[in-house]
Design an enzyme around this catalytic site. Structure first.
Site, mmCIF file in Angstrom:
data_model
loop_
_atom_site.group_PDB
_atom_site.id
_atom_site.type_symbol
_atom_site.label_atom_id
_atom_site.label_comp_id
_atom_site.label_asym_id
_atom_site.label_seq_id
_atom_site.Cartn_x
_atom_site.Cartn_y
_atom_site.Cartn_z
ATOM 1 N N SER A 100 0.856 -1.199 0.000
ATOM 2 C CA SER A 100 0.000 0.000 0.000
ATOM 3 C C SER A 100 0.881 1.234 0.000
ATOM 4 O O SER A 100 1.601 1.499 0.970
ATOM 5 C CB SER A 100 -0.895 0.022 1.241
ATOM 6 N N HIS A 111 -1.105 -1.346 -4.394
ATOM 7 C CA HIS A 111 -2.375 -0.993 -3.742
ATOM 8 C C HIS A 111 -2.432 0.521 -3.571
ATOM 9 O O HIS A 111 -1.555 1.120 -2.954
ATOM 10 C CB HIS A 111 -2.487 -1.710 -2.394
ATOM 11 N N ASP A 163 -4.573 3.685 -2.352
ATOM 12 C CA ASP A 163 -5.663 4.085 -1.459
ATOM 13 C C ASP A 163 -6.169 5.490 -1.755
ATOM 14 O O ASP A 163 -5.439 6.467 -1.604
ATOM 15 C CB ASP A 163 -5.179 4.028 -0.006
ATOM 16 N N MET A 213 -8.708 8.344 -0.694
ATOM 17 C CA MET A 213 -9.549 8.805 0.427
ATOM 18 C C MET A 213 -10.012 10.231 0.165
ATOM 19 O O MET A 213 -9.257 11.044 -0.374
ATOM 20 C CB MET A 213 -8.754 8.766 1.725
ATOM 21 N N HIS A 261 -8.213 1.217 -4.499
ATOM 22 C CA HIS A 261 -9.162 1.010 -3.395
ATOM 23 C C HIS A 261 -9.815 2.369 -3.114
ATOM 24 O O HIS A 261 -9.199 3.242 -2.512
ATOM 25 C CB HIS A 261 -8.381 0.489 -2.173
ATOM 26 N N MET A 288 -12.019 4.783 -1.293
ATOM 27 C CA MET A 288 -12.746 5.104 -0.061
ATOM 28 C C MET A 288 -13.348 6.479 -0.290
ATOM 29 O O MET A 288 -12.930 7.478 0.297
ATOM 30 C CB MET A 288 -11.783 5.076 1.135
ATOM 31 N N MET A 298 -11.624 -5.502 4.833
ATOM 32 C CA MET A 298 -10.852 -4.593 5.681
ATOM 33 C C MET A 298 -10.676 -5.251 7.045
ATOM 34 O O MET A 298 -11.654 -5.666 7.679
ATOM 35 C CB MET A 298 -11.595 -3.265 5.878
ATOM 36 N N GLY A 356 -9.184 4.410 6.529
ATOM 37 C CA GLY A 356 -8.847 5.827 6.710
ATOM 38 C C GLY A 356 -7.386 6.070 7.035
ATOM 39 O O GLY A 356 -6.855 7.117 6.709
ATOM 40 N N PHE A 357 -6.750 5.093 7.652
ATOM 41 C CA PHE A 357 -5.382 5.320 8.102
ATOM 42 C C PHE A 357 -4.542 4.049 8.009
ATOM 43 O O PHE A 357 -5.068 2.947 8.181
ATOM 44 C CB PHE A 357 -5.372 5.801 9.564
ATOM 45 N N GLY A 358 -3.261 4.229 7.748
ATOM 46 C CA GLY A 358 -2.333 3.106 7.822
ATOM 47 C C GLY A 358 -1.899 2.904 9.268
ATOM 48 O O GLY A 358 -2.209 3.716 10.152
ATOM 49 N N GLY A 359 -1.209 1.814 9.501
ATOM 50 C CA GLY A 359 -0.577 1.610 10.802
ATOM 51 C C GLY A 359 -1.489 1.162 11.933
ATOM 52 O O GLY A 359 -1.103 1.228 13.097
ATOM 53 N N ASP A 375 -6.820 -6.246 3.929
ATOM 54 C CA ASP A 375 -6.210 -4.907 4.003
ATOM 55 C C ASP A 375 -6.284 -4.379 5.427
ATOM 56 O O ASP A 375 -7.364 -4.122 5.950
ATOM 57 C CB ASP A 375 -6.980 -3.972 3.044
ATOM 58 N N SER A 429 2.308 -0.109 6.258
ATOM 59 C CA SER A 429 3.357 0.082 7.261
ATOM 60 C C SER A 429 4.204 -1.181 7.421
ATOM 61 O O SER A 429 5.390 -1.087 7.737
ATOM 62 C CB SER A 429 2.733 0.500 8.599
HETATM 63 C C1 DX5 Z 1 -6.544 1.921 5.193
HETATM 64 C C2 DX5 Z 1 -6.033 1.511 3.839
HETATM 65 C C3 DX5 Z 1 -4.919 0.547 3.868
HETATM 66 C C4 DX5 Z 1 -3.681 0.987 4.595
HETATM 67 C C5 DX5 Z 1 -3.138 -0.245 5.260
HETATM 68 O O1 DX5 Z 1 -7.761 2.558 5.045
HETATM 69 O O2 DX5 Z 1 -7.070 0.957 3.064
HETATM 70 O O3 DX5 Z 1 -4.599 0.090 2.554
HETATM 71 O O4 DX5 Z 1 -2.691 1.555 3.789
HETATM 72 O O5 DX5 Z 1 -2.093 0.124 6.066
HETATM 73 P P1 DX5 Z 1 -1.365 -0.874 7.042
HETATM 74 O O6 DX5 Z 1 -0.848 -2.019 6.226
HETATM 75 O O7 DX5 Z 1 -0.293 -0.031 7.627
HETATM 76 O O8 DX5 Z 1 -2.388 -1.334 8.067
HETATM 77 ZN ZN ZN Z 2 -6.514 0.006 1.127
#
Ligand code: DX5
Ligand code: ZN
Length: 230
Positions: free
Chosen positions: A9, A34, A36, A38, A68, A70, A139, A144-147, A177, A200
């Site tokens: 991602s 991937h 993302d 948003m 993807h 969102m 999901m 909305g957020f990584g990590g 994901d 991440s």
């Molecule tokens: C979150 C995204 C993910 C995100 C995953 O809304 O859809 O694709 O980048 O991040 P990690 O792998 O850090 O959980």
């Molecule tokens: Zn994603």
């Protein structure tokens, strides 16, 4: 062995050096990008759109790009991503008034279609459209957020989705994901996933992102996947 695909991602990549980051992570043995999207409306964050997808294609990226979305609404922006070189376009059923139409639109434009399920969204949205999806994305975090950390209940949902796919007889990828790491990827694969998004877990693992920087972490993922079923 199943045809496992690793989908880094780019949300967690260095955006100032995005083309190089994508080249490096693909060179390290990952499979699809991937991407993302948003919109600060469907999810509380704002990222990248068709211009950036197009820029990656112009940069020379030939790997599949897994968009993807969102975003809400979805139909207006689907043609823009098709034109920008998206391979897959997936969206959340809550974000479309007419799910069947949105899926059809994606395929009409020559892309592969998919539905994305938030942790609390039931798989029943698939009941009448299994013949219209190329990808089911579960999901394992709230979008909305990584990590964020992997939500354990997703394991049972993966098993349920895998059963639906196998019983349908259609060729549908099952993507996961959120919170995917080398430490849990094997268990996730054993629950039925074949496509693994990691942001991440790949970009944020502390390795230098030079030409060989992601080799070690990607190899760790592959080694874990090689143990599946053993
Ligand atoms: C979150 C995204 C993910 C995100 C995953 O809304 O859809 O694709 O980048 O991040 P990690 O792998 O850090 O959980
Ligand atoms: Zn994603």
């Amino acid at each position: 062995m199943a045809d496992f695909q690793i989908a880094p991602s780019i949300l967690s990549a260095d955006f100032a050096r995005l083309g190089e980051e994508v080249d490096n992570v693909l060179a390290s043995g990952t499979d699809i990008v991937h991407f993302d999207v948003m919109d600060n409306h469907y999810v509380p964050n704002l990222t990248i759109g068709p211009l950036v997808c197009d820029a990656l294609r112009s940069h020379g990226v030939t790997a599949d790009i897994d968009v993807h979305m969102m975003v809400k609404p979805v139909d207006r922006i689907i043609p823009d991503f098709a034109k920008a070189g998206a391979t897959y376009i997936t969206f959340h059923p809550e974000a479309s008034e007419h799910i069947d139409r949105s899926l059809g639109l994606i395929r009409e434009l020559g892309c592969k279609s998919g539905l994305v399920f938030n942790p609390a969204t039931p798989l029943s949205h698939l009941d009448y459209v299994m013949d219209k999806v190329d990808m089911i994305l579960l999901m394992s975090v709230n979008p909305g957020f990584g990590g964020q950390s992997f939500i354990p209940a997703t394991m049972d949902k993966l098993r349920a989705a895998r059963k639906m796919i196998d019983e349908s007889g259609f060729d549908i990828r099952l993507e996961i994901d959120g919170g995917v790491k080398a430490s849990n990827i094997r268990e996730i694969a054993e629950a039925g996933a074949d496509t693994f998004v990691a942001g991440s877990g790949i970009f944020g693992n502390g390795q230098a992102s030079d030409a060989n920087g992601y080799d070690t972490i990607v190899k760790e993922f592959r080694d874990e996947l090689a143990k599946v079923g053993s």
